[in-house]
Motif scaffolding. Structure first.
Motif, PDB file in Angstrom:
ATOM      1  N   GLU A   2       0.909  -1.317   0.050  1.00  0.00           N
ATOM      2  CA  GLU A   2      -0.031  -0.485  -0.358  1.00  0.00           C
ATOM      3  C   GLU A   2       0.722   0.900   0.632  1.00  0.00           C
ATOM      4  O   GLU A   2       2.026   1.540   0.782  1.00  0.00           O
TER       5      GLU A   2
ATOM      6  N   SER B  42      -2.865   0.712  -3.566  1.00  0.00           N
ATOM      7  CA  SER B  42      -2.794  -0.443  -2.904  1.00  0.00           C
ATOM      8  C   SER B  42      -2.706  -1.668  -4.275  1.00  0.00           C
ATOM      9  O   SER B  42      -3.690  -1.730  -4.631  1.00  0.00           O
TER      10      SER B  42
ATOM     11  N   PHE C  42      -9.391  -1.143   1.844  1.00  0.00           N
ATOM     12  CA  PHE C  42      -7.429  -1.355   1.446  1.00  0.00           C
ATOM     13  C   PHE C  42      -7.152  -2.843   2.103  1.00  0.00           C
ATOM     14  O   PHE C  42      -6.076  -3.129   2.438  1.00  0.00           O
TER      15      PHE C  42
END
Length: 718
Positions: free
Chosen positions: A463, A484, A513
């Motif tokens: 990420e 991400s 995420f």
């Protein structure tokens, strides 16, 4: 004028004085000798002995008769936690016991007591004549009438029993007597818990008729108590309700229960069916074994699906610290053992469920026996984050339906680096192995109804985020793009897995995420995907702020793992939009999913509140009626509002509603008026409830809720 001071012996001057008796200190503007002995003090008189202090305009001290007489604006400090006032008092020389005229005093929790005369004994008990008690503020000049007060011919405050007893008592509202009783008693506001009758609870409804519930509180010991509250209703048979609490050195336990013998009843109080024992039990406890270990239990059970709603009990139990929280219209009973340290968490639990939905068979609900979860966290070398090792197993059985056993072990790694330029890089990796044993499967005749298999899964990813901060003269801005990237292994056994722990998934900002976006272990999201979004915030003033987010997910490879209603079914997910604003008096929060093709609203949740000088309002709107959901669970659109408008300093109008837009009905609505001052809260409310349950039907009621601060409340609730 100068002040004169003397130090006097006590309890009297002369031969009766004992060397060990503490002295009395007397100060006044002028002190004169009396012909028969003693002293006469004038102006700003102050008498002090140890912790007791007496102040007055004038004071006579007669040592021969062991008397102290004080007149004019008398104030005594040290007889109790609050000062006592009188026009005139006559005390012994130790200032401990005596008689007062025009007496008044404060009590604990804003209580006030006043009397024409008062007699104080040596044990600090107080007897008042022509007295009253209230928690309302009184005018300094004596004008005006308190909202309520208890008047009595005689009031005795027993210091040992910590009780206040009344004779010939009457309850006045705005100076008008409304109730009379020859005797009455309540606990001293300064006392600890006391056994006795609590204020009754009353109400009137179309279903139950007139309702009168009389609670009795029994303080069994300093660590346990019980409330027994029989309820009488004109439309149906009586009901008994009780609450029990007990604290131990290692924890606590609480229970509540109700029981009645009655048939089913509709909204008009009409009985149908046979009379049966109908009941509910909610309870639980939590206990520390040592610093790191604890165990607990929870019980939530009802005799039938509608018992709680028939008798206006909440379907949600109090939070007693159990690990499993029941979802809407569901009860769960559980037993658990937990271990918590800085780097480890472990739990063992068993649980059974009961549904309160009339169209669901409880035999299809799971029984967890048991579920075991252990997580150990290891610190990696410096700048390399941490590892988490997890083991999880669960065994589920049903009276009707498939039985399910799963054992899983996983290793999770994640760290965080800050690159030059402020770019935040968070790489992660995850590996897991699962074993399944399934039986009593719903399969065509002649095929095996059991299955056993294993699978190995894993993913890697990173990420990236790059926060930008700009300080302004009036407004500070923070903008943060987030990206991400995830690559996950395939799941060759996806068609054989029973989905028990990830049945409801809807993508939102926090979930977008996550490396593993399933709530449990059964669903695995395979292939490659990219998740991206933008966060922006603005701050100004002392606490004003605005925050917004928009993001989505792109599946680059692999088959969909989640349902059509999740927002993740298509290769390009729904747009996830969230935001909030806080301007002090006004605040709002928004969360929504927009269709990836035509930007239609698939889900929407909006909440806003305004807190003004005269108006307080909260509004909420929920819409989960996306096209994919309508065929399976039906649309759901709900509006909630709670408004309070202050009409005068003490009177307000209140209105509350929960509106089911799809069914075109108000599940609950309330309108009424609220009165509140420093000693009283009074609310009269019309309530209508329509839950859309044919066997129950809508009901209407008029409820009166009264709270007399320091004495108790009258409330139609439980």
């Amino acid at each position: 004028m100068s002040t004169t001071a003397l130090a006097l012996a006590s309890p009297a001057l002369g031969q009766q004085a004992q060397p060990a008796d503490p002295p009395i200190y007397l100060e006044a503007d002028r002190i004169e000798d009396l012909a028969e002995g003693g002293y006469l003090a004038h102006g700003n008189v102050r008498v002090r002995q140890q912790d007791r202090t007496l102040m007055a305009d004038e004071l006579e001290y007669h040592p021969a008769s062991n008397r102290v007489i004080a007149r004019g604006h008398v104030v005594i400090i040290g007889q109790g936690p609050y000062p006592q006032y009188a026009d005139e008092v006559e005390l012994d020389s130790a200032l401990a016991s005596g008689v007062a005229l025009g007496f008044a005093s404060m009590l604990e929790r804003n209580g006030r007591v006043a009397a024409a005369s008062a007699i104080r004994d040596e044990d600090a008990s107080l007897t008042l004549r022509d007295a009253y008690y209230t928690a309302c503020e009184l005018c300094e000049d004596g004008s005006g009438t308190p909202t309520w007060r208890l008047r009595a011919r005689q009031v005795h405050q027993d210091a040992e029993d910590q009780m206040i007893y009344y004779r010939d008592a009457r309850f006045e509202v705005l100076g008008v007597p409304v109730l009379y009783t020859p005797v009455f008693a309540h606990a001293d506001p300064s006392s600890e818990r006391r056994s006795g009758f609590l204020f009754p609870k009353v109400g009137v409804s179309s279903r139950l008729g007139f309702v009168y519930q009389q609670p009795y509180y029994w303080s069994i010991s300093p660590s346990q108590d019980i409330v027994v509250a029989p309820r009488v209703m004109t439309n149906v048979n009586p009901l008994l309700y009780t609450e029990y609490r007990k604290r131990f050195w290692s924890g606590y336990t609480e229970f509540e229960a109700s029981v009645t013998h009655e048939a089913e009843i509709d909204s008009d109080g009409e009985r149908f069916g046979e009379e049966e024992w109908r009941w509910h039990v909610f309870g639980g406890g939590r206990f520390d074994i040592n610093e790191n270990w604890r165990w607990g239990f929870g019980i939530q059970r009802a005799s039938d699906d509608l018992h709680l709603r028939r008798y206006d009990f909440s379907e949600r139990a109090k939070d007693l610290g159990q690990p499993i929280e029941a979802v809407n219209r569901q009860l769960v009973s559980q037993l658990f053992l937990e271990n918590r340290t800085r780097h480890r968490y472990g739990s063992v639990l068993t649980a059974t469920y009961q549904s309160l939905r009339t169209n669901l068979d409880d035999d299809t609900l799971p029984v967890l026996a048991p579920q075991i979860d252990i997580t150990q966290v290891f610190d990696a070398p410096q700048n390399w984050g941490r590892f988490s090792l997890n083991g999880n197993t669960v065994h589920i059985t049903r009276e009707e339906g498939a039985d399910y056993t799963r054992a899983s072990s996983s290793l999770d790694w994640r760290t965080r680096w800050v690159a030059p330029g402020g770019v935040v890089v968070e790489p992660f990796a995850y590996a897991r192995a699962d074993y399944y044993d399934l039986s009593d499967l719903d399969v065509p005749a002649g095929e095996p109804d059991s299955d056993s298999f294993s699978r190995e899964l894993g993913l890697v990813g990173t990420e990236f985020s790059w926060p930008f901060y700009r300080a302004g003269e009036a407004v500070d801005l923070v903008i943060e793009p987030v990206l991400s990237l995830v690559a996950a292994s395939d799941d060759p056994e996806s068609n054989r897995v029973l989905n028990e722990d990830s049945q409801s998934t809807e993508v939102d900002e926090s979930m977008l995420f996550e490396p593993v976006r399933a709530a449990g272990y059964d669903i695995w999201e395979e292939g490659q995907r990219a998740n991206y979004g933008l966060r922006a915030s603005a701050f100004w003033g002392e606490s004003n702020r605005v925050r917004g987010f928009v993001g989505r997910s792109e599946r680059l490879d692999g088959e969909p793992a989640f349902s059509e209603t999740s927002g993740l079914f298509e290769d390009s997910s729904d747009y996830v939009v969230a935001g909030e604003i806080d301007l002090g008096q006004f605040s709002a929060e928004l969360s929504t999913r927009l269709d990836t093709e035509d930007f239609d609203v698939n889900t929407l949740q909006f909440d806003a509140s305004y807190r003004g000088e005269r108006v307080n309002a909260t509004v909420g709107y929920l819409d989960t009626s996306d096209d994919a959901a309508t065929s399976s669970r039906g649309p759901q659109r709900e509006l909630r509002a709670d408004v309070r408008v202050q009409m005068t300093e003490r009177w307000s109008a209140v209105a509350r509603v929960i509106r089911d837009i799809d069914r075109d009905l108000s599940r609950r609505q309330e309108t009424g008026f609220l009165y509140r001052d420093e000693c009283t809260q009074f609310e009269i409310v019309y309530q209508r409830e329509d839950l859309g349950i044919q066997r129950l039907g809508p009901s209407e009621s008029i409820q009166v809720r009264i709270t007399l601060f320091t004495l108790g409340s009258v409330d139609p609730g439980r």
